[in-house]
Design an enzyme around this catalytic site. Structure first.
Site, PDB file in Angstrom:
ATOM      1  N   ASN A   9       1.036  -1.203  -0.033  1.00 55.47           N
ATOM      2  CA  ASN A   9      -0.016  -0.022  -0.067  1.00 55.47           C
ATOM      3  C   ASN A   9       1.012   1.150  -0.133  1.00 55.47           C
ATOM      4  O   ASN A   9       1.418   1.534   1.115  1.00 55.47           O
ATOM      5  CB  ASN A   9      -0.817   0.154   1.277  1.00 55.47           C
ATOM      6  CG  ASN A   9      -1.749   1.191   1.316  1.00 55.47           C
ATOM      7  OD1 ASN A   9      -1.924   2.065   0.586  1.00 55.47           O
ATOM      8  ND2 ASN A   9      -2.404   1.628   2.544  1.00 55.47           N
ATOM      9  N   LYS A  11       0.023   4.306  -0.236  1.00 60.25           N
ATOM     10  CA  LYS A  11      -0.648   5.364   0.337  1.00 60.25           C
ATOM     11  C   LYS A  11      -0.295   6.877  -0.855  1.00 60.25           C
ATOM     12  O   LYS A  11      -0.027   6.663  -1.897  1.00 60.25           O
ATOM     13  CB  LYS A  11      -0.073   5.722   1.650  1.00 60.25           C
ATOM     14  CG  LYS A  11       0.114   4.491   2.536  1.00 60.25           C
ATOM     15  CD  LYS A  11       0.258   4.613   4.003  1.00 60.25           C
ATOM     16  CE  LYS A  11       0.540   3.601   4.762  1.00 60.25           C
ATOM     17  NZ  LYS A  11       0.192   3.587   6.258  1.00 60.25           N
ATOM     18  N   GLU A 164      -5.427  -5.155  10.634  1.00 62.85           N
ATOM     19  CA  GLU A 164      -4.252  -4.149  10.678  1.00 62.85           C
ATOM     20  C   GLU A 164      -4.608  -3.527  12.245  1.00 62.85           C
ATOM     21  O   GLU A 164      -5.562  -2.449  12.095  1.00 62.85           O
ATOM     22  CB  GLU A 164      -4.385  -3.083   9.490  1.00 62.85           C
ATOM     23  CG  GLU A 164      -4.107  -3.784   8.240  1.00 62.85           C
ATOM     24  CD  GLU A 164      -3.474  -2.623   7.320  1.00 62.85           C
ATOM     25  OE1 GLU A 164      -2.345  -2.974   6.829  1.00 62.85           O
ATOM     26  OE2 GLU A 164      -4.200  -1.855   7.278  1.00 62.85           O
ATOM     27  N   GLY A 170       1.957   2.205  10.593  1.00 63.82           N
ATOM     28  CA  GLY A 170       3.032   3.521  10.367  1.00 63.82           C
ATOM     29  C   GLY A 170       3.653   3.873  11.475  1.00 63.82           C
ATOM     30  O   GLY A 170       4.391   4.915  11.579  1.00 63.82           O
ATOM     31  N   SER A 210       3.395  -2.086  10.300  1.00 59.77           N
ATOM     32  CA  SER A 210       4.458  -1.964  10.373  1.00 59.77           C
ATOM     33  C   SER A 210       5.475  -3.207  10.145  1.00 59.77           C
ATOM     34  O   SER A 210       6.470  -3.548  10.740  1.00 59.77           O
ATOM     35  CB  SER A 210       5.033  -1.734  11.858  1.00 59.77           C
ATOM     36  OG  SER A 210       4.694  -0.120  12.089  1.00 59.77           O
TER      37      SER A 210
HETATM   38  C1  PEP Z   1      -0.916  -0.030   5.810  1.00 70.38           C
HETATM   39  O1  PEP Z   1      -0.766   1.174   5.101  1.00 70.38           O
HETATM   40  O2  PEP Z   1      -1.623  -0.888   5.466  1.00 70.38           O
HETATM   41  C2  PEP Z   1       0.333  -0.483   6.719  1.00 70.38           C
HETATM   42  C3  PEP Z   1      -0.154  -1.501   7.548  1.00 70.38           C
HETATM   43  O3  PEP Z   1       1.144   0.602   6.827  1.00 70.38           O
HETATM   44  P1  PEP Z   1       2.663   0.296   7.525  1.00 70.38           P
HETATM   45  O4  PEP Z   1       3.339  -1.032   6.989  1.00 70.38           O
HETATM   46  O5  PEP Z   1       3.570   1.294   7.184  1.00 70.38           O
HETATM   47  O6  PEP Z   1       2.350   0.260   9.166  1.00 70.38           O
END
Ligand code: PEP
Length: 254
Positions: A9, A11, A164, A170, A210
């Site tokens: 992702n 973003k 998640e 993040g 993360s």
């Molecule tokens: C995400 O954007 O779904 C995500 C899990 O971000 P990160 O891996 O940066 O925590």
């Protein structure tokens, strides 16, 4: 046997040129890694050029969102039909959309229905906040999110869930493999209650929050975890390749 899936992702990162550069930097190595489905989810403006770059490749394309109406006076929105032209997957209900754009369970549900109708595979995100986690509400929160998002949905064949925990996205602070595995097993029980054992056994449920090359193995070793939705680490070609490669090595051993 569920095919592991690693989705990136991106973003709100990368211009079109940067997106193409990132895909070029990971494409050949990702192609060599078997037994894992690989998906990249760049911003909308890069979907068409990235699709062209990936033509003939096994790497799949996902969108980060869609709107539920087919077309019309919804300035700034992107319809399922537009996404379906370009993508196989779409991320729906990401916690950042729930938090910053006030997406409720009802909106997530409409988007899931619209994606399935347009033959796009939803990667449906659910997860508890830090406060809910600390109050030991994780199970009731994810249960409620699953029920709300799938209200009235008769078939979830192909649909992917990404668990998640919001506090892990993040932040550099991930759940442990064991915690994530346990919650994902619980989510699978919920799917079994709603759609039967067979559907639950076939459904891919990912962990996200993360994930990096340093901790990917911990998650992939959990039999209930079928892959990862990767945010920050998916913007670095070497990191993403490494995560996909660990998923392949660990999951093909089982
Ligand atoms: C995400 O954007 O779904 C995500 C899990 O971000 P990160 O891996 O940066 O925590």
């Amino acid at each position: 046997m569920r095919t592991p899936l690693i989705a990136g992702n991106w973003k709100m990162n990368t211009t079109v040129d940067e997106a193409l550069e990132l895909v070029r930097a990971m494409k050949d190595e990702l192609e060599k890694i078997a037994e894992v489905e690989k998906v990249v989810c760049p911003p909308f403006v890069s979907l068409a050029p990235v699709k062209e770059l990936l033509s003939g490749s096994a790497i799949k394309l996902g969108a980060q969102n869609l709107f539920f109406a087919e077309k019309g006076a919804y300035t700034g929105e992107i319809s399922p039909l537009m996404v379906a032209d370009l993508c196989e997957y779409v991320i729906i209900g990401h916690s950042e959309r729930r938090q910053y754009f006030h997406e409720t369970g009802d909106v997530v549900n409409k988007k899931i229905v619209a994606a399935l109708q347009a033959d796009i595979i939803p990667i449906m995100c659910i997860g508890e906040s830090l406060e809910e986690n600390e109050r030991e509400k994780t199970k009731s929160v994810v249960s409620e999110q699953v029920r709300a998002a799938l209200a009235g949905v008769k078939s979830v064949s192909g649909l992917v869930i990404a668990y998640e925990p919001v506090w892990a996205i993040g932040t550099g602070k991930s759940a442990t493999g064991e915690q994530a595995g346990e919650t994902i097993a619980f989510i699978r029980h919920n799917i079994a209650d709603l759609y039967g054992e067979g559907t639950a056994r076939e459904m891919r449920i990912l962990y996200g929050g993360s994930v990096s090359s340093a901790n990917a193995a911990e998650f992939m070793q959990q039999p209930e975890i079928d892959g990862a939705l990767v945010g920050g680490a998916s913007l670095k070609a070497g990191e993403f390749i490494n995560i996909v490669s660990q998923a392949s090595a660990i999951k093909s051993r089982k």
